[in-house]
Design an enzyme around this catalytic site. Structure first.
Site, PDB file in Angstrom:
ATOM      1  N   GLY A 133    -100.786  55.966  24.106  1.00 44.40           N
ATOM      2  CA  GLY A 133    -101.043  55.269  22.844  1.00 44.40           C
ATOM      3  C   GLY A 133    -100.753  56.122  21.618  1.00 44.40           C
ATOM      4  O   GLY A 133    -101.264  55.855  20.522  1.00 44.40           O
ATOM      5  N   TRP A 144     -99.265  54.220  18.598  1.00 47.32           N
ATOM      6  CA  TRP A 144    -100.299  53.402  17.947  1.00 47.32           C
ATOM      7  C   TRP A 144    -101.200  54.276  17.072  1.00 47.32           C
ATOM      8  O   TRP A 144    -101.448  53.983  15.896  1.00 47.32           O
ATOM      9  CB  TRP A 144    -101.123  52.703  19.040  1.00 47.32           C
ATOM     10  CG  TRP A 144    -102.102  51.693  18.568  1.00 47.32           C
ATOM     11  CD1 TRP A 144    -102.141  51.071  17.351  1.00 47.32           C
ATOM     12  CD2 TRP A 144    -103.200  51.165  19.338  1.00 47.32           C
ATOM     13  NE1 TRP A 144    -103.190  50.189  17.314  1.00 47.32           N
ATOM     14  CE2 TRP A 144    -103.849  50.235  18.512  1.00 47.32           C
ATOM     15  CE3 TRP A 144    -103.674  51.392  20.628  1.00 47.32           C
ATOM     16  CZ2 TRP A 144    -104.970  49.511  18.952  1.00 47.32           C
ATOM     17  CZ3 TRP A 144    -104.781  50.684  21.068  1.00 47.32           C
ATOM     18  CH2 TRP A 144    -105.416  49.754  20.241  1.00 47.32           C
ATOM     19  N   HIS A 171     -98.418  67.074  22.129  1.00 48.11           N
ATOM     20  CA  HIS A 171     -98.749  66.765  23.524  1.00 48.11           C
ATOM     21  C   HIS A 171     -99.359  67.987  24.213  1.00 48.11           C
ATOM     22  O   HIS A 171     -99.749  67.915  25.372  1.00 48.11           O
ATOM     23  CB  HIS A 171     -97.499  66.344  24.294  1.00 48.11           C
ATOM     24  CG  HIS A 171     -97.079  64.914  24.059  1.00 48.11           C
ATOM     25  ND1 HIS A 171     -97.971  63.885  23.894  1.00 48.11           N
ATOM     26  CD2 HIS A 171     -95.846  64.348  23.982  1.00 48.11           C
ATOM     27  CE1 HIS A 171     -97.313  62.743  23.717  1.00 48.11           C
ATOM     28  NE2 HIS A 171     -96.029  63.005  23.761  1.00 48.11           N
ATOM     29  N   ARG A 197    -106.190  57.328  28.089  1.00 48.60           N
ATOM     30  CA  ARG A 197    -106.015  56.007  28.673  1.00 48.60           C
ATOM     31  C   ARG A 197    -106.262  56.085  30.160  1.00 48.60           C
ATOM     32  O   ARG A 197    -106.100  57.164  30.762  1.00 48.60           O
ATOM     33  CB  ARG A 197    -104.551  55.615  28.399  1.00 48.60           C
ATOM     34  CG  ARG A 197    -104.184  54.231  28.717  1.00 48.60           C
ATOM     35  CD  ARG A 197    -102.712  53.994  28.418  1.00 48.60           C
ATOM     36  NE  ARG A 197    -102.446  52.563  28.444  1.00 48.60           N
ATOM     37  CZ  ARG A 197    -101.258  52.021  28.346  1.00 48.60           C
ATOM     38  NH1 ARG A 197    -100.198  52.787  28.212  1.00 48.60           N
ATOM     39  NH2 ARG A 197    -101.110  50.723  28.383  1.00 48.60           N
ATOM     40  N   TYR A 252    -107.837  54.299  24.682  1.00 46.30           N
ATOM     41  CA  TYR A 252    -106.955  53.158  24.430  1.00 46.30           C
ATOM     42  C   TYR A 252    -107.686  51.845  24.700  1.00 46.30           C
ATOM     43  O   TYR A 252    -107.609  50.906  23.908  1.00 46.30           O
ATOM     44  CB  TYR A 252    -105.733  53.302  25.349  1.00 46.30           C
ATOM     45  CG  TYR A 252    -104.636  52.269  25.157  1.00 46.30           C
ATOM     46  CD1 TYR A 252    -103.570  52.523  24.308  1.00 46.30           C
ATOM     47  CD2 TYR A 252    -104.642  51.060  25.864  1.00 46.30           C
ATOM     48  CE1 TYR A 252    -102.542  51.600  24.148  1.00 46.30           C
ATOM     49  CE2 TYR A 252    -103.628  50.131  25.708  1.00 46.30           C
ATOM     50  CZ  TYR A 252    -102.577  50.400  24.856  1.00 46.30           C
ATOM     51  OH  TYR A 252    -101.566  49.484  24.701  1.00 46.30           O
ATOM     52  N   LYS A 307     -95.509  46.683  26.960  1.00 44.18           N
ATOM     53  CA  LYS A 307     -96.404  45.530  27.024  1.00 44.18           C
ATOM     54  C   LYS A 307     -97.620  45.696  26.117  1.00 44.18           C
ATOM     55  O   LYS A 307     -98.164  44.729  25.612  1.00 44.18           O
ATOM     56  CB  LYS A 307     -96.892  45.328  28.456  1.00 44.18           C
ATOM     57  CG  LYS A 307     -95.888  44.651  29.363  1.00 44.18           C
ATOM     58  CD  LYS A 307     -96.596  44.191  30.621  1.00 44.18           C
ATOM     59  CE  LYS A 307     -95.693  43.346  31.498  1.00 44.18           C
ATOM     60  NZ  LYS A 307     -96.357  43.063  32.785  1.00 44.18           N
TER      61      LYS A 307
HETATM   62  P1  A3P Z   1     -97.217  50.210  28.051  1.00 41.10           P
HETATM   63  O1  A3P Z   1     -96.034  50.886  28.667  1.00 41.10           O
HETATM   64  O2  A3P Z   1     -98.368  50.086  28.984  1.00 41.10           O
HETATM   65  O3  A3P Z   1     -96.890  48.931  27.391  1.00 41.10           O
HETATM   66  P2  A3P Z   1     -97.075  56.362  23.714  1.00 41.10           P
HETATM   67  O4  A3P Z   1     -97.069  55.801  22.338  1.00 41.10           O
HETATM   68  O5  A3P Z   1     -98.107  57.427  23.914  1.00 41.10           O
HETATM   69  O6  A3P Z   1     -95.721  56.745  24.160  1.00 41.10           O
HETATM   70  O7  A3P Z   1     -97.602  55.194  24.672  1.00 41.10           O
HETATM   71  C1  A3P Z   1     -96.806  54.071  24.907  1.00 41.10           C
HETATM   72  C2  A3P Z   1     -97.695  52.940  25.369  1.00 41.10           C
HETATM   73  O8  A3P Z   1     -98.422  52.424  24.243  1.00 41.10           O
HETATM   74  C3  A3P Z   1     -96.887  51.786  25.908  1.00 41.10           C
HETATM   75  O9  A3P Z   1     -97.740  51.176  26.872  1.00 41.10           O
HETATM   76  C4  A3P Z   1     -96.681  50.946  24.674  1.00 41.10           C
HETATM   77  O10 A3P Z   1     -96.344  49.609  24.929  1.00 41.10           O
HETATM   78  C5  A3P Z   1     -98.059  51.053  24.033  1.00 41.10           C
HETATM   79  N1  A3P Z   1     -98.058  50.806  22.585  1.00 41.10           N
HETATM   80  C6  A3P Z   1     -97.091  51.117  21.681  1.00 41.10           C
HETATM   81  N2  A3P Z   1     -97.470  50.723  20.456  1.00 41.10           N
HETATM   82  C7  A3P Z   1     -98.678  50.143  20.569  1.00 41.10           C
HETATM   83  C8  A3P Z   1     -99.576  49.517  19.639  1.00 41.10           C
HETATM   84  N3  A3P Z   1     -99.261  49.418  18.358  1.00 41.10           N
HETATM   85  N4  A3P Z   1    -100.730  49.028  20.118  1.00 41.10           N
HETATM   86  C9  A3P Z   1    -101.045  49.134  21.427  1.00 41.10           C
HETATM   87  N5  A3P Z   1    -100.241  49.685  22.355  1.00 41.10           N
HETATM   88  C10 A3P Z   1     -99.070  50.201  21.934  1.00 41.10           C
END
Ligand code: A3P
Length: 322
Positions: free
Chosen positions: A71, A74, A131, A150, A216, A289
């Site tokens: 996340g 986000w 990270h 998460r 998350y 997703k």
């Molecule tokens: P999924 O692959 O389960 O959909 P990161 O940002 O750490 O790379 O994590 C990516 C994950 O966060 C992906 O999960 C992505 O779809 C989800 N994600 C990206 N933007 C988001 C948002 N604004 N709100 C919630 N989840 C989000």
């Protein structure tokens, strides 16, 4: 500073030969090594050493920290929107509508390599991300960390998709079985996943003013609660006037998966070299997703059992669970 950087580079060359080499994920770096207990792509080891030797932290620095795929995107969007809400109060015309969140919150480990001097010239408060594990940072580092984690099962599935999007076309896709096997043995990028989480969890208990630990799943359930928490942690609580204007909801909506993933800028399917990312990728690669529990559609019952058992064992007695 160039001389100093050169010395750190020499040190890196000497040291790499002494480290355990891990699986080549081929996402962002040809080689991964175990450094200070975590499996890092070579370039992040370099970044980590540069931070140790050359980074001048400021107490006002804010670091968005995470295991990959938990996340980060986000939390970057939310933190940026909260911190800059007085500069960008027009939510119809907000920079997050035309740029990807990663463009506003660079990875410290990579930024320090690519644009050596410019990290110093950033105005305070600097919004950075990482990270790296909490224990990889100098203990004297004074700044604030906001960490997102998460359910490892969802992180694994998300990682599997992501890695395959980033793998060069001449390589066969990585199977879920192999990804699972590496992940559960701790050999994931920046892993062991659980040790990474525990490091920030413990730090958040010991120094609640320094480290904010977010999940998350909690944030998906009650985003406005956590937006307020985040703002308070950053010493930028919402005023009564802002509450009346519905700013919290506006930030939640702006940064929601539905909104961000449907913006033209984030649907962009052109692979490009992003500032701070060593491999070309598409903005759309950060959005899949955005759901809790998608692991159910991918993992076998046996995989679930193994992962849940590791989580149970690693987190027993810590107060953490998923
Ligand atoms: P999924 O692959 O389960 O959909 P990161 O940002 O750490 O790379 O994590 C990516 C994950 O966060 C992906 O999960 C992505 O779809 C989800 N994600 C990206 N933007 C988001 C948002 N604004 N709100 C919630 N989840 C989000």
């Amino acid at each position: 500073i160039d001389e100093g950087y050169r010395k750190t580079e020499e040190k890196l060359e000497e040291m790499l030969g002494t480290l355990n080499e891990g699986y080549k994920w081929v996402v962002i770096s040809p080689r991964c090594f175990q450094y200070k207990g975590f499996w890092l792509p070579e370039i992040y080891i370099k970044g980590s050493m540069m931070i140790d030797d050359h980074f001048k932290p400021r107490p006002s620095d804010i670091i968005v920290a995470s295991n990959p795929k938990c996340g980060t995107t986000w939390l970057k969007a939310l933190t940026f929107a909260i911190v800059n809400r007085n500069s960008y109060f027009d939510f119809q015309n907000h920079p997050l509508l035309t740029s990807n969140p990663h463009d506003f919150v660079p990875f410290l480990e990579l930024f320090i390599l690519q644009e050596a001097g410019s990290i110093e010239s950033l105005p305070s408060p600097r919004l950075l991300s990482a990270h790296l594990a909490f224990s990889s940072f100098p203990t004297s580092m004074r700044c604030r960390f906001v960490y997102i984690c998460r359910d490892p099962k969802d992180a694994l599935v998300s990682m599997w998709y992501y890695v395959n999007k980033l793998r060069p076309e001449h390589l066969p896709p990585l199977s879920l079985e192999v990804t699972f096997d590496l992940f559960s043995k701790g050999l994931s990028l920046f892993g062991p996943f659980w040790d990474h989480v525990l490091g920030y969890w413990k730090a958040s208990l010991e120094s609640p003013n320094k480290v904010l630990f977010l999940k998350y799943e909690d944030m998906k359930r009650e985003p406005s609660v956590y937006v307020r928490k985040l703002a308070e942690f950053l010493d930028l609580p919402f005023s009564a006037e802002e509450e009346d204007e519905g700013i919290v909801d506006k930030i939640v909506k702006l940064c929601s998966f539905e909104n961000l993933s449907n913006l033209d800028v984030n649907k962009n399917n052109v692979k490009e070299k992003k500032r701070g990312f060593p491999a070309p990728l598409r903005n759309s690669d950060f959005f899949r997703k955005g759901l809790v529990g998608d692991w159910f559609n991918h993992l076998t019952p046996e995989m679930v059992k193994v992962l849940d058992q590791i989580t149970e064992e690693k987190f027993r007695g810590t107060g953490l669970n998923f």
